[in-house]
Write a protein that holds these residues in place. Structure first.
Motif, PDB file in Angstrom:
ATOM      1  N   SER A  33     -17.123  -5.066 -11.734  1.00  0.00           N
ATOM      2  CA  SER A  33     -15.922  -4.501 -12.325  1.00  0.00           C
ATOM      3  C   SER A  33     -15.299  -5.464 -13.331  1.00  0.00           C
ATOM      4  O   SER A  33     -15.669  -6.630 -13.431  1.00  0.00           O
ATOM      5  CB  SER A  33     -14.914  -4.165 -11.223  1.00  0.00           C
ATOM      6  OG  SER A  33     -15.470  -3.262 -10.288  1.00  0.00           O
ATOM      7  N   GLY A  38     -12.227  -9.479  -4.441  1.00  0.00           N
ATOM      8  CA  GLY A  38     -13.518  -9.137  -5.042  1.00  0.00           C
ATOM      9  C   GLY A  38     -14.622  -9.295  -4.011  1.00  0.00           C
ATOM     10  O   GLY A  38     -14.462 -10.036  -3.033  1.00  0.00           O
ATOM     11  N   ASN A  88      -8.501  -2.866  -2.370  1.00  0.00           N
ATOM     12  CA  ASN A  88      -7.564  -3.961  -2.628  1.00  0.00           C
ATOM     13  C   ASN A  88      -7.923  -4.651  -3.945  1.00  0.00           C
ATOM     14  O   ASN A  88      -8.967  -5.302  -4.055  1.00  0.00           O
ATOM     15  CB  ASN A  88      -7.602  -4.960  -1.471  1.00  0.00           C
ATOM     16  CG  ASN A  88      -6.498  -5.992  -1.536  1.00  0.00           C
ATOM     17  OD1 ASN A  88      -6.023  -6.335  -2.614  1.00  0.00           O
ATOM     18  ND2 ASN A  88      -6.100  -6.491  -0.390  1.00  0.00           N
ATOM     19  N   GLU A  89      -7.070  -4.533  -4.946  1.00  0.00           N
ATOM     20  CA  GLU A  89      -7.360  -5.087  -6.270  1.00  0.00           C
ATOM     21  C   GLU A  89      -7.223  -6.600  -6.320  1.00  0.00           C
ATOM     22  O   GLU A  89      -7.533  -7.222  -7.351  1.00  0.00           O
ATOM     23  CB  GLU A  89      -6.446  -4.445  -7.306  1.00  0.00           C
ATOM     24  CG  GLU A  89      -6.698  -2.944  -7.480  1.00  0.00           C
ATOM     25  CD  GLU A  89      -5.837  -2.331  -8.558  1.00  0.00           C
ATOM     26  OE1 GLU A  89      -4.957  -3.046  -9.089  1.00  0.00           O
ATOM     27  OE2 GLU A  89      -6.042  -1.151  -8.887  1.00  0.00           O
ATOM     28  N   LYS A 135     -12.177  -2.695  -0.264  1.00  0.00           N
ATOM     29  CA  LYS A 135     -12.675  -2.140  -1.529  1.00  0.00           C
ATOM     30  C   LYS A 135     -11.525  -1.656  -2.404  1.00  0.00           C
ATOM     31  O   LYS A 135     -11.585  -1.732  -3.636  1.00  0.00           O
ATOM     32  CB  LYS A 135     -13.637  -0.979  -1.256  1.00  0.00           C
ATOM     33  CG  LYS A 135     -15.019  -1.414  -0.802  1.00  0.00           C
ATOM     34  CD  LYS A 135     -15.844  -0.234  -0.313  1.00  0.00           C
ATOM     35  CE  LYS A 135     -16.027   0.838  -1.353  1.00  0.00           C
ATOM     36  NZ  LYS A 135     -16.847   1.976  -0.845  1.00  0.00           N
ATOM     37  N   PRO A 177     -10.216  -9.342 -13.115  1.00  0.00           N
ATOM     38  CA  PRO A 177      -8.746  -9.299 -13.041  1.00  0.00           C
ATOM     39  C   PRO A 177      -8.134 -10.642 -13.440  1.00  0.00           C
ATOM     40  O   PRO A 177      -8.821 -11.669 -13.482  1.00  0.00           O
ATOM     41  CB  PRO A 177      -8.489  -8.997 -11.565  1.00  0.00           C
ATOM     42  CG  PRO A 177      -9.651  -9.611 -10.858  1.00  0.00           C
ATOM     43  CD  PRO A 177     -10.832  -9.438 -11.786  1.00  0.00           C
ATOM     44  N   CYS A 201     -11.210 -14.271  -3.512  1.00  0.00           N
ATOM     45  CA  CYS A 201      -9.843 -13.959  -3.907  1.00  0.00           C
ATOM     46  C   CYS A 201      -9.182 -15.229  -4.427  1.00  0.00           C
ATOM     47  O   CYS A 201      -9.732 -16.328  -4.297  1.00  0.00           O
ATOM     48  CB  CYS A 201      -9.048 -13.401  -2.719  1.00  0.00           C
ATOM     49  SG  CYS A 201      -8.845 -14.586  -1.363  1.00  0.00           S
ATOM     50  N   MET A 235     -12.495  -4.638  -5.453  1.00  0.00           N
ATOM     51  CA  MET A 235     -13.168  -4.791  -6.740  1.00  0.00           C
ATOM     52  C   MET A 235     -14.572  -5.328  -6.527  1.00  0.00           C
ATOM     53  O   MET A 235     -14.738  -6.433  -6.027  1.00  0.00           O
ATOM     54  CB  MET A 235     -12.376  -5.755  -7.632  1.00  0.00           C
ATOM     55  CG  MET A 235     -12.970  -5.877  -9.021  1.00  0.00           C
ATOM     56  SD  MET A 235     -12.394  -7.343  -9.891  1.00  0.00           S
ATOM     57  CE  MET A 235     -13.358  -8.599  -9.074  1.00  0.00           C
TER      58      MET A 235
END
Length: 249
Positions: A5, A76, A72-73, A70, A8, A38, A1
Motif C-alpha cells: 500500500s 503495517g 488499522n492505518e 488490517k 503513510p 508500526c 495496511m
C-alpha cells in the motif's frame, strides 16, 4: 495496511517491527512468515490491542484480531508464503538448504521488503530459530542500521511479535483452508486434518493419497521424515543420463 500500500506519514519516523512464523512443523501446506510494523511512538498503544501468541488463541479470535489490524492505518504488515514444494526442493537438493536457513532467509526478506518501501525501521524483534545470539549477529551484520532483539517465545514477550504471529497464523490457516489440489484423481479428498505429523487424520490422508510412481500431492512436504515410511510402497525410478556427445540418427 499491507506492504504494497501507499506509504503513510508515520513510516518515515522511527519504526519497530515484529517477525514470526506459522507452519514450521506440519507435513502439509506452506510455511508462512509474517511481520507487523508500526511507529515506535505507537508501541504503548499496540500493547493495548490484546495481541497474543497466536497458538494461545482460538481461530475465531485470531481472525477477529487480524481483521482489526488490517483495518488499522497505524499498523503495517506483510507475509512470505513458502510453498511446500519449495520447502522440499530446497531441503532435498544436492547442496541442501535446511529449514533454519530457509527461515532466516524469509525473515531477512521481509526486513528487506519493508526497508525498500521506505519504512524507517530502527528496531526489529524476532522469534528465534536456532541459537538466538547467533541469529541476532547474522541479522545485525546484514542490516547494521537496525537494532535486533532475537528471543525464544518472543511472540509472548513483545506485542509487535504477537501481532506478527497472528498475521502468519491466519494467513497459513486460510491458505490451507482454501488450498486447491492440483491433482485430479477421483479419490482425492480434503480431509487431511491439521497437517501435523502426529495427527491421526493427517496420517490416514497421507496413506490414502500416496502414489507408487508420482509420490504425494503438491500439498505435501515430501522431504519430511513422516513421508519416509511410505517410500517402501513406491517404485524405484532410474534416470537415464544421455551423453552430451551422443547424436541422434
Amino acid at each position: 495496511m499491507e506492504s504494497e500500500s501507499t506509504l503513510p506519514d508515520w513510516a518515515s519516523k522511527p519504526c519497530i517491527m515484529g517477525i514470526d512464523e506459522a507452519g514450521r512443523g506440519p507435513v502439509l501446506g506452506p510455511m508462512v512468515y509474517g511481520c507487523l510494523y508500526c511507529a515506535r511512538s505507537y508501541e504503548k498503544t499496540l500493547s493495548t490491542l490484546n495481541f497474543a501468541d497466536s497458538k494461545t488463541l482460538k481461530e475465531e479470535k485470531r481472525e477477529e484480531l487480524f481483521e482489526k489490524l488490517k483495518a488499522n492505518e497505524l499498523i503495517g504488515w506483510a507475509v512470505d508464503v513458502i510453498d511446500p514444494r519449495e520447502l522440499s526442493a530446497k531441503m532435498l537438493r544436492k547442496i541442501k538448504i535446511n529449514l533454519n536457513e530457509i527461515s532466516h532467509d524469509s525473515a531477512s526478506g521481509l526486513v528487506t521488503r519493508v526497508l525498500n518501501m521506505g519504512v524507517l525501521l530502527t528496531d526489529v524483534y524476532v522469534d528465534t530459530v536456532g541459537d538466538p545470539e547467533k541469529y541476532r549477529i547474522k541479522l545485525s551484520e546484514r542490516f547494521p542500521s537496525i537494532k535486533f532483539v532475537v528471543a525464544k517465545k518472543a511472540d509472548s514477550l513483545y506485542p509487535v511479535v504477537s501481532g506478527a504471529s497472528i498475521v502468519a497464523k491466519v494467513t497459513r490457516d486460510r491458505a490451507l483452508r482454501d488450498w486447491v489440489l492440483d491433482e485430479t484423481a477421483e479419490n482425492m479428498t480434503r480431509n487431511f486434518g491439521s497437517g501435523y505429523p502426529g495427527d491421526p487424520e493427517t496420517k490416514s490422508w497421507l496413506e490414502k493419497h500416496q502414489h507408487s510412481v508420482f509420490g504425494f500431492p503438491s500439498l505435501v512436504r515430501f522431504s519430511w521424515g513422516t513421508c519416509t515410511s511410505y517410500s517402501k510402497n513406491m517404485v524405484e525410478v532410474v534416470w537415464s543420463v544421455i551423453s552430451p556427445y551422443f547424436t541422434f540418427p
